[in-house]
Design a protein around this motif. Structure first.
Motif, PDB file in Angstrom:
ATOM      1  N   ALA A  64     -18.597  14.509  21.573  1.00 12.32           N
ATOM      2  CA  ALA A  64     -18.674  15.654  22.481  1.00 12.32           C
ATOM      3  C   ALA A  64     -18.658  15.275  23.955  1.00 12.32           C
ATOM      4  N   PHE A  65     -19.208  14.114  24.278  1.00  7.72           N
ATOM      5  CA  PHE A  65     -19.377  13.751  25.692  1.00  7.72           C
ATOM      6  C   PHE A  65     -18.064  13.797  26.484  1.00  7.72           C
ATOM      7  N   PRO A  66     -16.944  13.293  25.955  1.00 10.61           N
ATOM      8  CA  PRO A  66     -15.692  13.357  26.738  1.00 10.61           C
ATOM      9  C   PRO A  66     -15.245  14.784  27.063  1.00 10.61           C
ATOM     10  N   LEU A  67     -15.700  15.759  26.287  1.00 10.80           N
ATOM     11  CA  LEU A  67     -15.303  17.150  26.521  1.00 10.80           C
ATOM     12  C   LEU A  67     -16.054  17.778  27.693  1.00 10.80           C
ATOM     13  N   THR A  68     -17.131  17.139  28.150  1.00 11.25           N
ATOM     14  CA  THR A  68     -17.967  17.724  29.197  1.00 11.25           C
ATOM     15  C   THR A  68     -17.445  17.470  30.603  1.00 11.25           C
ATOM     16  N   GLY A  69     -16.594  16.452  30.766  1.00 11.51           N
ATOM     17  CA  GLY A  69     -16.136  16.079  32.106  1.00 11.51           C
ATOM     18  C   GLY A  69     -17.137  15.248  32.875  1.00 11.51           C
ATOM     19  N   LEU A  70     -18.272  14.932  32.262  1.00 14.16           N
ATOM     20  CA  LEU A  70     -19.265  14.101  32.929  1.00 14.16           C
ATOM     21  C   LEU A  70     -18.813  12.641  32.944  1.00 14.16           C
ATOM     22  N   LYS A  71     -19.248  11.916  33.964  1.00 15.31           N
ATOM     23  CA  LYS A  71     -18.939  10.496  34.054  1.00 15.31           C
ATOM     24  C   LYS A  71     -20.078   9.682  33.440  1.00 15.31           C
ATOM     25  N   ARG A  72     -19.712   8.617  32.740  1.00 17.74           N
ATOM     26  CA  ARG A  72     -20.726   7.789  32.088  1.00 17.74           C
ATOM     27  C   ARG A  72     -21.748   7.274  33.086  1.00 17.74           C
ATOM     28  N   GLU A  73     -21.303   6.904  34.275  1.00 14.45           N
ATOM     29  CA  GLU A  73     -22.219   6.318  35.253  1.00 14.45           C
ATOM     30  C   GLU A  73     -23.192   7.331  35.846  1.00 14.45           C
ATOM     31  N   ASP A  74     -22.954   8.610  35.603  1.00  8.94           N
ATOM     32  CA  ASP A  74     -23.817   9.654  36.160  1.00  8.94           C
ATOM     33  C   ASP A  74     -24.913  10.101  35.201  1.00  8.94           C
ATOM     34  N   VAL A  75     -24.949   9.515  34.002  1.00 10.40           N
ATOM     35  CA  VAL A  75     -25.974   9.887  33.025  1.00 10.40           C
ATOM     36  C   VAL A  75     -26.730   8.644  32.560  1.00 10.40           C
ATOM     37  N   ILE A  76     -27.913   8.877  32.003  1.00  5.11           N
ATOM     38  CA  ILE A  76     -28.752   7.808  31.472  1.00  5.11           C
ATOM     39  C   ILE A  76     -28.845   8.026  29.967  1.00  5.11           C
ATOM     40  N   ASP A 102     -25.217  -2.532  18.192  1.00  5.21           N
ATOM     41  CA  ASP A 102     -23.757  -2.467  18.077  1.00  5.21           C
ATOM     42  C   ASP A 102     -23.323  -1.167  17.389  1.00  5.21           C
ATOM     43  N   GLU A 103     -24.058  -0.750  16.381  1.00  2.62           N
ATOM     44  CA  GLU A 103     -23.720   0.487  15.682  1.00  2.62           C
ATOM     45  C   GLU A 103     -23.965   1.707  16.559  1.00  2.62           C
ATOM     46  N   ILE A 104     -25.028   1.675  17.349  1.00  4.03           N
ATOM     47  CA  ILE A 104     -25.308   2.767  18.291  1.00  4.03           C
ATOM     48  C   ILE A 104     -24.149   2.927  19.270  1.00  4.03           C
ATOM     49  N   LEU A 105     -23.744   1.827  19.876  1.00  4.85           N
ATOM     50  CA  LEU A 105     -22.669   1.876  20.869  1.00  4.85           C
ATOM     51  C   LEU A 105     -21.362   2.340  20.242  1.00  4.85           C
ATOM     52  N   SER A 106     -21.115   1.934  19.021  1.00  2.00           N
ATOM     53  CA  SER A 106     -19.898   2.371  18.330  1.00  2.00           C
ATOM     54  C   SER A 106     -19.918   3.879  18.104  1.00  2.00           C
ATOM     55  N   ARG A 107     -21.051   4.400  17.659  1.00  2.00           N
ATOM     56  CA  ARG A 107     -21.140   5.844  17.409  1.00  2.00           C
ATOM     57  C   ARG A 107     -21.062   6.646  18.706  1.00  2.00           C
ATOM     58  N   LEU A 108     -21.684   6.136  19.754  1.00  2.00           N
ATOM     59  CA  LEU A 108     -21.657   6.828  21.048  1.00  2.00           C
ATOM     60  C   LEU A 108     -20.326   6.655  21.777  1.00  2.00           C
ATOM     61  N   LYS A 109     -19.520   5.709  21.331  1.00  2.00           N
ATOM     62  CA  LYS A 109     -18.255   5.379  21.985  1.00  2.00           C
ATOM     63  C   LYS A 109     -18.496   4.949  23.430  1.00  2.00           C
ATOM     64  N   MET A 110     -19.511   4.109  23.609  1.00  2.00           N
ATOM     65  CA  MET A 110     -19.891   3.628  24.933  1.00  2.00           C
ATOM     66  C   MET A 110     -20.060   2.121  24.901  1.00  2.00           C
TER      67      MET A 110
END
Length: 308
Positions: A64-76, A102-110
């Motif tokens: 969902a995150f890519p659909l928001t238009g938010l930038k990764r660096e602007d969130v924690i 590693d699994e967390i980052l894979s699921r979050l796509k971050m």
């Protein structure tokens, strides 16, 4: 929104966090909407755990995150590891911490987490193993900051003996109903009430003395997960006072209950677990309120406590 520069941790962090435990119940578009609603109301901090939907919460957020238009660096972005309800164990081994991250980052796509917390104590934890895992994650850039959840002062001291990185967060249950963090100090040496029982080993004062920010989970819940005290018939006096103070500030009872947590000088964060955009806005209204000293005590007493 009230903001916080976490000592040794993320800067400009919102005092209200969106907890994503219930996100698996949403589809991707609904998840994007609640993330966007949070951001529009000043929340820039999002909390996850590997056990939330057995990873589905992180996956839904990542989609969902890519659909928001938010930038990764602007969130924690924060997640927690160590709880394995499938195998019925808590696990803080080096192998599990590294694999889980590693699994967390894979699921979050971050590519990285702003914070990784160890989720409830593993009774068999080896602090040297934890230290090795944290070193590997920090050196690789996969995790910027570290913390714990529901961990005692003694366990924190043991971790700190070996872990090089500051432990900057401790997630603990705290609310008008579940106020054990502060009760025992008030009723010290008082045999007339079981609230004098020390149930937390002085963790609140320990965290304040050691610059560890407390993140209050289930801030509206009765017990652990027995429903909400807002509008509950067993909490009539509390709801009357919440409504009276809410009317003064032009906000809901929910907002006042959260403002009560934010008013504490420990500068805690409060985790909002709702996936309802309208209810989330009520949470965020808490940031508009600065309760007086007396109003804070009025709420505390209305929740069933007394002054000894």
């Amino acid at each position: 929104m009230k903001m916080l520069d976490v000592v040794n941790g993320p800067k400009n962090a919102s005092r209200i966090i969106l907890g994503c435990m219930r996100m698996p119940a949403l589809n991707v578009d609904e998840a994007a909407k609640i993330i966007s609603t949070a951001a529009e109301n000043g929340i820039n901090f999002f909390d996850h755990a590997t056990c939330y939907g057995d990873g589905e919460a992180e996956k839904r957020f990542g989609d969902a995150f890519p659909l928001t238009g938010l930038k990764r660096e602007d969130v924690i972005i924060q997640s927690k590891c160590g709880l394995h309800f499938d195998t019925k164990e808590f696990n803080w081994t080096k192998e599990d911490i590294l694999k889980s991250t590693d699994e967390i980052l894979s699921r979050l796509k971050m590519d990285y987490l702003d914070a990784l917390l160890l989720h409830r104590p593993d009774l068999l934890f080896d602090p040297e193993e934890v230290a090795e895992a944290f070193d590997a994650l920090y050196t690789s850039g996969k995790v910027k900051h570290f913390g714990v959840s529901n961990v005692t002062p003694g366990q924190l001291e043991l971790l700190k003996k070996y872990v090089k990185q500051p432990l900057v967060f401790n997630q603990l249950q705290f609310s008008l109903d579940q106020s054990q963090l502060i009760d025992a100090a008030l009723y010290l040496n008082n045999l007339t009430t079981d609230r004098s029982t020390n149930r937390d080993n002085g963790i609140l004062d320990y965290c304040r003395l050691n610059d560890i920010t407390i993140q209050a989970w289930s801030p509206l819940q009765i017990g652990m997960f027995q429903g909400c005290f807002i509008d509950h018939p067993d909490y009539k006096e509390l709801n009357d006072v919440l409504a009276e103070i809410g009317a003064k500030y032009g906000v809901s009872k929910t907002a006042i209950a959260i403002a009560w947590i934010l008013r504490h000088p420990a500068k805690m964060q409060a985790i909002a677990g709702t996936m309802n955009p309208a209810h989330l806005k009520e949470f965020c209204d808490a940031a508009k309120v600065d309760l007086t000293h007396k109003e804070w005590y009025d709420l505390y007493l209305a929740s069933g406590k007394f002054l000894p």
